[in-house]
Enzyme design. Structure first.
Site, PDB file in Angstrom:
ATOM      1  N   ASN A   1      45.217  43.287  34.311  1.00  0.00           N
ATOM      2  CA  ASN A   1      44.186  42.694  35.153  1.00  0.00           C
ATOM      3  C   ASN A   1      44.750  41.413  35.766  1.00  0.00           C
ATOM      4  OD1 ASN A   1      41.483  42.736  36.222  1.00  0.00           O
ATOM      5  ND2 ASN A   1      40.939  41.086  34.815  1.00  0.00           N
ATOM      6  N   LYS A   2      43.975  40.779  36.604  1.00  0.00           N
ATOM      7  CA  LYS A   2      44.391  39.561  37.303  1.00  0.00           C
ATOM      8  C   LYS A   2      45.078  38.581  36.357  1.00  0.00           C
ATOM      9  CE  LYS A   2      43.889  38.888  40.752  1.00  0.00           C
ATOM     10  NZ  LYS A   2      44.955  39.354  41.663  1.00  0.00           N
TER      11      LYS A   2
ATOM     12  N   GLN B   1      39.621  34.080  43.871  1.00  0.00           N
ATOM     13  CA  GLN B   1      38.590  35.112  44.000  1.00  0.00           C
ATOM     14  C   GLN B   1      37.319  34.736  43.238  1.00  0.00           C
ATOM     15  OE1 GLN B   1      41.793  35.793  43.241  1.00  0.00           O
ATOM     16  NE2 GLN B   1      42.533  37.618  44.293  1.00  0.00           N
TER      17      GLN B   1
ATOM     18  N   ASP C   1      42.571  46.347  36.369  1.00  0.00           N
ATOM     19  CA  ASP C   1      43.278  47.053  37.434  1.00  0.00           C
ATOM     20  C   ASP C   1      43.886  48.344  36.913  1.00  0.00           C
ATOM     21  OD1 ASP C   1      43.201  44.155  38.516  1.00  0.00           O
ATOM     22  OD2 ASP C   1      43.737  45.452  40.207  1.00  0.00           O
TER      23      ASP C   1
ATOM     24  N   GLY D   1      40.513  45.088  44.631  1.00  0.00           N
ATOM     25  CA  GLY D   1      39.709  45.519  43.508  1.00  0.00           C
ATOM     26  C   GLY D   1      39.979  46.988  43.289  1.00  0.00           C
ATOM     27  N   ALA D   2      40.210  47.344  42.026  1.00  0.00           N
ATOM     28  CA  ALA D   2      40.637  48.700  41.709  1.00  0.00           C
ATOM     29  C   ALA D   2      39.722  49.779  42.295  1.00  0.00           C
ATOM     30  CB  ALA D   2      40.769  48.843  40.190  1.00  0.00           C
TER      31      ALA D   2
END
Lengths: 316, 316
Positions: free
Chosen positions: B217-218, B166, B207, B22-23
């Protein structure tokens, strides 16, 4: 693994567990199931036993039109009546013929669909519409197989197809057996493949096709159709004509099977979410005709506006 | 399970394995890692040991800008020089401050973002941007938490987020802890939820955010953004300002981490594809600013055209 079903109950259980799955295979299974029921039924109470078996089979999967179609063929075979021995023979012959027809249909779908793919095409497929689902050459996979025979540069992106991972478990296996170049990805990675210009066509099967061209297929197909449309990539649906339900004007009438949440909550028996988590597990989604570029059946390539022949005409 | 990292090498391994992920958490981890390195380093060769630790941490994850940001903060803390004891103290104080700031940032993001959600909203989220990823209240989850505090009718659709799940493992757990009503779905079921009008907003973390509003992002976030746009549903990105990389004009410059194919080929250690299957496993995708409705940071709600302050201004 080969699984033998010695009774209609065992076959219904196999259908429920998706050991028998895929629209065309369900049509074959329906006819085989009724032939099996006839073989095992005693002469006494023969018709009642067949009626009971028919009801069991009809209730095994609510969305698949091929199952209903297969059962309707057996109704027609039973209609002339006669001795139990005669009915047994007719049902056995019908089941064998439906299976042979499926093989021939696969060959024709493959040839019609492959003509739509450019040389070196990168094809994205979802779920499994190959021999394991259809007998013969499959539907979507028949197209890929036919195209790859003439074009070794063809590449297939295989979406793993959660929750039951038919892409990873079945399609990747079938492509490996056929020697077709392929790469597995998680379902949600499809967007990035489109964005990077790595997909030339989406080729999928169908569980049910409506008169207007709306398509019910494995959950996630609609997601791919929205991506394909947004990126100007054609989505090609491949299915035998028996999948077309001309009695259904549009997809809004298709009942969507909600399956056991455990399929989402655990993978290969291993829990992936906290105990007590609620999950939704729709087995299918409906892709509107507007997102479909072409529908390929054994009869040829259909384009909108669609004018499918009624199923009754196909059976003759 | 709590995992203690007693050396920088153990922390780097934890980052590589996504035990720390996680960022925002990566920004905290970078500072904590340097404080840890200083604590363990002997006075002799102190600076060389810190440089070595910095290089190890910088190489642990290539995409996360927060990691680099955290390390840059430690560079600034080291810059005035002084005795090893003085540097140790400054790095420890910095790490504690960055963590406390993260908690406060989460509170602010939650308040700003919750104002964008209507009462009874059905919110779709992807991956995990909660306390486990961010410390404090998280980013996307801080918004959901804040909204749910005033509105028990809020509902969250949790996308499981293959390959590492996640959503299923972390977000569902966090929502359960908070008592927020939620339902888990496979990633590819999102399309159907949109089609049936069951999604009012998509809320995700990030992210890395570019100066023009493009968001890394993911993997799967881009897919959701295309669906959201096609259905007229807002997509809200929530992240601390440290995630904004004003040095990157657009998403085309973001390097996308390709992770171990085994994450796709097996789930919870169980193989899901035939041996020898090739898999692609991009960890992220890039959502163009055009598909993003708003970017929420601790500073407020940003709308296009974006005018983010440079990271240097934030650190002051």
């Amino acid at each position: 693994v080969e699984r033998r079903c010695a009774t209609v109950e065992e076959l219904v259980e196999a259908i429920r567990e998706l050991a028998v799955r895929g629209a065309p295979s369900l049509g074959v299974a329906a006819a085989m199931g009724m032939a099996l029921a006839a073989e095992r039924a005693s002469d006494e109470g023969f018709e009642a036993e067949l009626d009971r078996s028919r009801a069991l089979l009809a209730g095994s999967r609510p969305t698949a039109v091929n199952l209903v179609w297969g059962l309707e063929q057996t109704d027609a075979a039973r209609a002339p009546g006669g001795t139990p021995a005669e009915v047994r023979e007719r049902l056995a012959a019908l089941a064998a013929r439906i299976q042979e027809d499926e093989v021939e249909r696969g060959r024709r779908m493959g040839a019609h669909g492959a003509a739509l793919l450019a040389r070196g095409a990168r094809v994205l497929t979802h779920c499994n519409a190959g021999p394991l689902a259809c007998g013969g050459h499959g539907s979507a996979l028949a197209v890929i197989r036919h195209a790859a025979e003439d074009d070794p540069s063809l590449h297939v992106w295989v979406a793993e197809t959660r929750p039951l991972l038919q892409g990873a478990r079945l399609t990747a296996w079938e492509l490996g057996q056929l020697g077709v170049d392929h790469t597995l990805v998680v379902d949600s990675a499809a967007g990035q493949l489109f964005a990077r210009g790595l997909v030339d066509a989406v080729v999928v099967g169908a569980d049910r096709i409506c008169a207007n061209g709306d398509v019910a297929n494995k959950v996630g197909t609609y997601t791919l159709s929205v991506l394909a449309r947004a990126h100007g990539v054609p989505l090609i649906v491949v299915a035998p004509s028996s999948t077309v339900d001309t009695g259904l004007p549009s997809g809004s009438q298709i009942p969507i099977e909600e399956r056991d949440p455990q399929e989402v909550l655990a993978v290969a028996g291993v829990p992936v979410a906290p105990a007590g988590t609620r999950a939704a597990n729709p087995a299918f989604d409906v892709t509107p005709a507007a997102n479909v570029s072409a529908i390929v059946t054994e009869e040829g390539v259909h384009r909108p506006p669609y004018a499918f022949r009624p199923a009754a005409a196909l059976a003759s």
